[in-house]
Scaffold this motif. Structure first.
Motif, PDB file in Angstrom:
ATOM      1  N   ALA A 133      10.832  20.359  -1.704  1.00  0.00           N
ATOM      2  CA  ALA A 133      10.275  20.206  -0.354  1.00  0.00           C
ATOM      3  C   ALA A 133       9.503  18.899  -0.225  1.00  0.00           C
ATOM      4  N   PHE A 134       8.997  18.391  -1.341  1.00  0.00           N
ATOM      5  CA  PHE A 134       8.199  17.171  -1.290  1.00  0.00           C
ATOM      6  C   PHE A 134       9.057  15.892  -1.267  1.00  0.00           C
ATOM      7  N   ARG A 187      11.188  14.697   0.707  1.00  0.00           N
ATOM      8  CA  ARG A 187      11.290  13.987   1.991  1.00  0.00           C
ATOM      9  C   ARG A 187      10.029  13.203   2.348  1.00  0.00           C
ATOM     10  N   ASP A 188       8.914  13.516   1.674  1.00  0.00           N
ATOM     11  CA  ASP A 188       7.660  12.835   1.996  1.00  0.00           C
ATOM     12  C   ASP A 188       7.548  11.453   1.336  1.00  0.00           C
ATOM     13  N   LEU A 195      13.632  10.693   8.917  1.00  0.00           N
ATOM     14  CA  LEU A 195      13.049  11.982   8.557  1.00  0.00           C
ATOM     15  C   LEU A 195      13.251  12.997   9.681  1.00  0.00           C
ATOM     16  N   PHE A 199      14.902  16.617   9.168  1.00  0.00           N
ATOM     17  CA  PHE A 199      13.977  17.723   8.936  1.00  0.00           C
ATOM     18  C   PHE A 199      13.031  17.913  10.110  1.00  0.00           C
ATOM     19  N   ARG A 248       9.756  19.230   9.662  1.00  0.00           N
ATOM     20  CA  ARG A 248       8.393  18.834   9.301  1.00  0.00           C
ATOM     21  C   ARG A 248       8.334  18.209   7.918  1.00  0.00           C
ATOM     22  N   PHE A 249       7.174  17.572   7.648  1.00  0.00           N
ATOM     23  CA  PHE A 249       6.955  16.993   6.332  1.00  0.00           C
ATOM     24  C   PHE A 249       7.010  18.082   5.266  1.00  0.00           C
ATOM     25  N   GLY A 250       7.392  17.705   4.053  1.00  0.00           N
ATOM     26  CA  GLY A 250       7.463  18.665   2.962  1.00  0.00           C
ATOM     27  C   GLY A 250       6.112  19.299   2.687  1.00  0.00           C
ATOM     28  N   SER A 251       5.066  18.455   2.733  1.00  0.00           N
ATOM     29  CA  SER A 251       3.733  18.979   2.447  1.00  0.00           C
ATOM     30  C   SER A 251       3.319  20.006   3.502  1.00  0.00           C
ATOM     31  N   LYS A 283       5.342  21.908   5.163  1.00  0.00           N
ATOM     32  CA  LYS A 283       6.136  23.107   4.912  1.00  0.00           C
ATOM     33  C   LYS A 283       5.509  23.938   3.796  1.00  0.00           C
TER      34      LYS A 283
END
Ligand SMILES: Nc1nc2c(ncn2[C@@H]2O[C@H](COP(=O)(O)OP(=O)(O)OP(=O)(O)O)[C@@H](O)[C@H]2O)c(=O)[nH]1
Ligand SMILES: [Mg+2]
Ligand SMILES: [Zn+2]
Ligand SMILES: [Zn+2]
Lengths: 178, 167
Positions: free
Chosen positions: A67-68, A70-71, B125, B129, B131-134, B136
């Protein structure tokens, strides 16, 4: 803050199997220190360097860590030169990256770590270079223990990202930006 | 993709660690947004000064467009900005990082803001997607750690559509 040089917040992420040395590598880069003790990272952690780089490193819990992806804007894809298995898994990490990063072809540098242990080496340079060439990405052999190539690998990735950032601005440059 | 993560394998201790790391990440992101906003404000201030100058174009022949000091011949040579074509003194210009030539201070700042706001990244992004991974991860952790974090931070979870974009 912007006096002298540019100052950008760039987020990098180190990924690869557990134990390849992600935490140790980034600790070496930010603090120039080496900790031989292995403390696995839970999920994620990060360090800052000169305020403008954010370095993340992933640990256990795959479902959480992808999940990280993409950041981050750039990736240090790491394996352990003393572990054939960690090298074989690079392909998996690569496909995970392509599916979960901000785009399908983000900036990546391939890193074979623990170059200071030649007696235990299981992956030869040719093999690793061929794989990096196949992906069209740079390859470095590093040691978080001695510091060999650590800075070079990170700076190369930062350069790639900076190039992308500048290009994206040049392309959309309007004369009156103010 | 959109569904919550299964974090049941995390111990409470581990979940707390992840929560704290992500909070640090949010703080950093917020600081960066503030920094860029600050720079934008600085640019705005300077641009009103330039309007004044535009009304009296001949003034720029003899005075720096930014600090308004007169050029004393040879001591402070004037430099023309590649972007806005106004002249500034040496102290008020930066070398262009790629091309041969100069950028005046405000144009240099505008460039920093433009590059630093990484619109290209947010565009990609957003296309992939929600939202941001963080963000989520925090959402997924919220149920686990009731009361662990301030409700404040949970409310202001950034999604990719409200990123640090120029509005
Ligand atoms: N000799 C040697 N040991 C290293 C090197 N890099 C890391 N190590 C050791 O390898 C072990 C694992 O390193 P970590 O950095 O914790 O590994 P990691 O990739 O962060 O692992 P996870 O957090 O579990 O994903 C530690 O004991 C480190 O001291 C290196 O370049 N040379
Ligand atoms: Mg680690
Ligand atoms: Zn001046
Ligand atoms: Zn200018």
């Amino acid at each position: 803050m912007t006096d002298g040089d540019y100052d950008y917040l760039i987020k990098l992420l180190a990924l690869g199997d557990s134990g390849v040395g992600k935490t140790t590598f980034l600790y070496r880069y930010t603090d120039n220190k080496f900790n031989p003790k292995f403390i696995t990272t839970v999920g994620i952690d990060f360090r800052e360097k000169r305020v403008n780089y954010l370095l993340c490193f992933l640990g256990r819990f795959r479902s959480l860590t992808t999940a990280f992806f993409r950041d981050a804007m750039g990736f240090l894809l790491m394996f352990d030169l003393t572990s054939q298995q960690s090298f074989l898994n690079v392909r998996n990490w690569m496909s995970q990256l392509q599916a979960n990063a901000y785009c399908e072809n983000p900036d990546i540098v391939l890193i074979g770590n623990k170059a200071d242990l030649p007696d235990q080496r299981e992956v030869n340079e040719r093999q690793a270079r061929d794989l990096a060439d196949k992906y069209g990405i740079p390859y470095f052999e590093t040691s978080a223990a001695t510091g060999q190539n650590v800075e070079k690998a990170v700076e190369t990735l930062l350069d790639l990202i900076m190039k992308r950032m500048e290009q994206c601005v040049e392309k959309t440059q309007v004369p009156d930006t103010v | 993709m959109g569904k919550k993560l299964d974090l049941s394998k995390l111990t409470d201790e581990e979940a707390k660690h992840v929560w704290e790391v992500v909070q640090r990440d949010f703080d950093l992101r917020r600081k960066e947004e503030e920094r860029l906003e600050g720079l934008k404000g600085k640019i705005k201030k300077e641009s009103s000064q330039r309007e004044l100058l535009a009304d009296s174009a001949h003034l720029n022949e003899t005075h720096c467009a930014r600090c308004l000091q007169p050029y004393r011949l040879l001591v402070t040579p004037k430099r023309q900005c590649l972007d806005c074509h106004l002249f500034t003194c040496q102290d008020c210009s930066h070398a262009h990082p790629e091309e041969q030539g100069w950028l005046c201070d405000p144009c240099h700042l505008a460039r920093v803001v433009k590059i630093g706001s990484v619109e290209w990244y947010h565009k990609h992004l957003r296309a992939r997607f929600k939202r941001f991974g963080s963000a989520k991860v925090i959402r997924s952790l919220c149920g686990r750690l009731q009361g662990a974090g301030s409700p404040d931070s949970a409310r202001s979870l950034p999604d990719t559509h409200s990123g640090p974009e120029p509005s």
